[in-house]
Design an enzyme around this catalytic site. Structure first.
Site, PDB file in Angstrom:
ATOM      1  N   LYS A 296      13.252  -0.917  -1.268  1.00 33.32           N
ATOM      2  CA  LYS A 296      11.867  -0.506  -1.021  1.00 33.32           C
ATOM      3  C   LYS A 296      11.724   0.961  -1.407  1.00 33.32           C
ATOM      4  O   LYS A 296      12.454   1.817  -0.901  1.00 33.32           O
ATOM      5  CB  LYS A 296      11.529  -0.713   0.456  1.00 33.32           C
ATOM      6  CG  LYS A 296      10.095  -0.434   0.824  1.00 33.32           C
ATOM      7  CD  LYS A 296       9.867  -0.796   2.296  1.00 33.32           C
ATOM      8  CE  LYS A 296       8.459  -0.474   2.754  1.00 33.32           C
ATOM      9  NZ  LYS A 296       8.278  -0.811   4.176  1.00 33.32           N
TER      10      LYS A 296
ATOM     11  N   SER B  51       0.817  -1.214   0.000  1.00 30.59           N
ATOM     12  CA  SER B  51       0.000   0.000   0.000  1.00 30.59           C
ATOM     13  C   SER B  51       0.852   1.266   0.000  1.00 30.59           C
ATOM     14  O   SER B  51       0.465   2.277  -0.586  1.00 30.59           O
ATOM     15  CB  SER B  51      -0.924  -0.002   1.224  1.00 30.59           C
ATOM     16  OG  SER B  51      -0.169  -0.201   2.404  1.00 30.59           O
ATOM     17  N   LEU B  52       2.027   1.221   0.637  1.00 29.84           N
ATOM     18  CA  LEU B  52       2.841   2.427   0.768  1.00 29.84           C
ATOM     19  C   LEU B  52       4.026   2.475  -0.194  1.00 29.84           C
ATOM     20  O   LEU B  52       4.640   3.527  -0.349  1.00 29.84           O
ATOM     21  CB  LEU B  52       3.368   2.556   2.211  1.00 29.84           C
ATOM     22  CG  LEU B  52       2.324   2.501   3.323  1.00 29.84           C
ATOM     23  CD1 LEU B  52       2.978   2.775   4.665  1.00 29.84           C
ATOM     24  CD2 LEU B  52       1.198   3.486   3.065  1.00 29.84           C
TER      25      LEU B  52
ATOM     26  N   ASP C   5       1.847  -4.468  12.770  1.00 34.55           N
ATOM     27  CA  ASP C   5       1.141  -4.850  11.548  1.00 34.55           C
ATOM     28  C   ASP C   5       1.643  -6.208  11.053  1.00 34.55           C
ATOM     29  O   ASP C   5       2.240  -6.300   9.979  1.00 34.55           O
ATOM     30  CB  ASP C   5       1.369  -3.771  10.481  1.00 34.55           C
ATOM     31  CG  ASP C   5       0.446  -3.937   9.284  1.00 34.55           C
ATOM     32  OD1 ASP C   5      -0.621  -4.543   9.436  1.00 34.55           O
ATOM     33  OD2 ASP C   5       0.809  -3.459   8.187  1.00 34.55           O
TER      34      ASP C   5
END
Length: 561
Positions: A152, A134-135, A287
């Site tokens: 990333k 999502s990010l 998470d």
């Protein structure tokens, strides 16, 4: 020559004109979904096909709304015990099937952040991402020194989107507090602040690198836990380069069994690891969805994402330690007291239903899987708790509960006969051997509680003594006496009250509608429009009242069975 057509960008990936546009998107999506659920319930249209259609719509809507709402969907995707299977299957696609963004955009951002051309930084760089979240998304690469790494890269425009979501969700929160009085008892302000504080930390990759190193230090020398090494020379606020550690997805039971991984041991490792994070370190991954964890060929657990980390305050940690060992001892009084101190349960005039439910859960489900049919034994207590609503969710506990429920969902996927107490035993055993030098205040408390638990198990009374004490407790609590309050009468009176209210709404709505019709026939269009508008508003209250009455009758019938 064929040209590959780029996929149509999702709504959140396009330029946002104003906060109002975003607020309209969010309000519209929420309202539409609630309407679908209300209509399906009203017309009793709850077939698997209908649920599949709604789940597909929800998946597309969350993807269109973007990262903030994808995060919510990811958390829900592991809760097969809460959501229908059709929703779980669809929401699981959010874990690792979030649409990727263009590789050229990713390369441009890397070069801008690190100040060099891509091949001056990396010997090889794979243009196709190995995962999209999502990010951001992750590309495999190789350093000039020969190490395989993953890079990333943050999604372009993420900061701006978060700024818009902060405002949109704030408006929704204020709307709920103003027009939905029942939401005021939940500390929405604290939840909102806690959620966005951690969410903004997630888009700072320098902070994520520091979190990874702190996490690795906490588990240095701890067998079975692997954390990728951070390469700081190739890291910035929007780019993170770490060691490449491939593994099997943690909830892929079939692949894990094919590799000969012991799933019961894996559950023990995961549970013990999280108990250490929460009760010993006070620093945990908030998470832990299946996209953030994997399993190595030797059965070690690999942690990948350290953006959403949270700290446990000392007071909360101490209470959690007491709660944990209270659960192991099946001490309902201790568990209830600590839950009240943590703010998860609010004292109400009649605590007996809550106390009975806690004792019931400890007795029935700490050593075996949950059987929801067994809740028929305490249906009256569940009904009273539904009336009193004693449960709360303080802001500081939101991510702890989210992490625990997500982890519990993964554990049950791996082993349907998963036993939380059995999985926690290695952690308890490790505490009993803590040396005097290693003991701080909280670690000392942990060791003390662990030793008390071992002593409790050794001195545990016989089954006959337990039954006698249980009987005495029930007599003291008044459970074997005739109840003075007639619950059935209370229920009937409440239904009558709701029926009268519904009848009043029906009469007023009908009267106003007829008045509008008369005004329209008489040529008074302005008055007719006003009357019809009032009639529409009255219809909304009428439908809402009918639905509440229907829900009450269904609940009453359920408890009377």
């Amino acid at each position: 020559m064929l040209t590959k057509i780029a996929p149509k960008p999702l709504r959140w990936q396009r330029a946002q004109s104003s906060p109002l546009t975003r607020q309209i998107d969010v309000f519209t999506a929420a309202g539409q979904f609630m309407f679908y659920l209300w209509a399906d319930r009203l017309f009793q249209n709850n077939s698997p096909y209908t649920r599949s259609v709604r789940a597909e719509w929800l998946l597309k809507t969350l993807l269109n709304l973007g990262p903030t709402f994808i995060k919510i969907g990811q958390a829900l995707s592991t809760r097969a015990d809460i959501l229908p299977l059709e929703y779980v299957n669809e929401l699981q696609k959010l874990q690792d099937k979030v649409p990727e963004f263009n590789a050229e955009e990713a390369i441009a951002l890397i070069e801008s952040e690190l100040g060099k051309e891509i091949y001056a930084l990396y010997r090889d760089f794979d243009h196709f991402p190995i995962a999209a979240a999502s990010l951001g998304q992750v590309h495999k690469a190789r350093l000039h020194t020969g190490e395989d790494v993953v890079v990333k890269v943050q999604r372009p425009g993420l900061q701006k989107l978060f700024d818009l979501d902060v405002k949109a969700i704030y408006k929704i929160m204020r709307f709920c507090q103003r027009y939905l009085p029942w939401t005021r008892k939940y500390n929405l302000d604290a939840l909102y602040n806690e959620f966005f504080t951690i969410l903004y930390q997630e888009i700072d990759y320098i902070q994520e690198g520091k979190n990874a190193e702190r996490f690795a230090n906490n588990f240095r020398g701890y067998p079975g836990i692997m954390v990728p090494k951070v390469y700081w020379r190739y890291t910035s606020k929007k780019v993170l380069t770490v060691e490449y550690l491939p593994g099997i997805k943690v909830d892929d039971r079939q692949s894990l069994e094919a590799k000969g991984i012991d799933l019961k041991r894996l559950n023990q490792l995961g549970i013990s690891c999280y108990l250490k994070q929460l009760l010993q370190d006070g620093f945990f991954q908030a998470d832990p969805h299946p996209g953030n964890m994997a399993v190595n060929a030797d059965g070690s657990l690999i942690f990948y994402d350290f953006g959403m980390m949270a700290e446990v305050k000392s007071l909360a940690k101490e209470q959690m330690i007491r709660t944990f060992f209270g659960v192991l001892r099946k001490d309902s009084d201790e568990v209830l007291e600590t839950l009240i101190l943590m703010g998860l349960i609010e004292p109400v005039p009649d605590m007996m239903p809550v106390r009975r439910m806690v004792a019931f859960l400890l007795e029935k489900f700490t050593e075996k899987p949950i059987d929801f049919q067994a809740f028929n034994e305490i249906k009256d207590e569940l009904y009273l708790m539904f009336e009193q609503q004693p449960f709360r969710l303080p802001g500081q506990m939101m991510f702890i509960l989210k992490a625990l429920t997500t982890l519990d969902g993964i554990a049950r996927t791996l082993d349907p006969q998963y036993n939380p107490v059995a999985c926690a035993k290695p952690f308890v055993k490790s505490l009993t051997t803590v040396s005097q030098k290693e003991r701080g205040n909280l670690v000392g408390e942990l060791a003390k509680q662990a030793r008390n638990y071992v002593r409790f198990k050794l001195q545990q009374p016989s089954r006959a003594e337990v039954l006698i004490r249980h009987l005495e407790k029930r007599i003291e609590d008044g459970e074997l006496q005739v109840r003075v309050r007639t619950i059935e009468s209370d229920r009937a009176l409440k239904r009558i009250n709701m029926a009268v209210k519904t009848l009043i709404y029906a009469c007023l709505t009908g009267f106003v509608f007829l008045s509008g019709a008369v005004l329209l026939i008489g040529g008074y269009q302005g008055g007719a429009i006003a009357a019809f508008s009032l009639s529409a508003l009255g219809s909304w209250f009428l439908v809402q009242s009918l639905f509440n009455l229907w829900t009450r009758e269904k609940l009453d019938r359920l408890t009377e069975k």
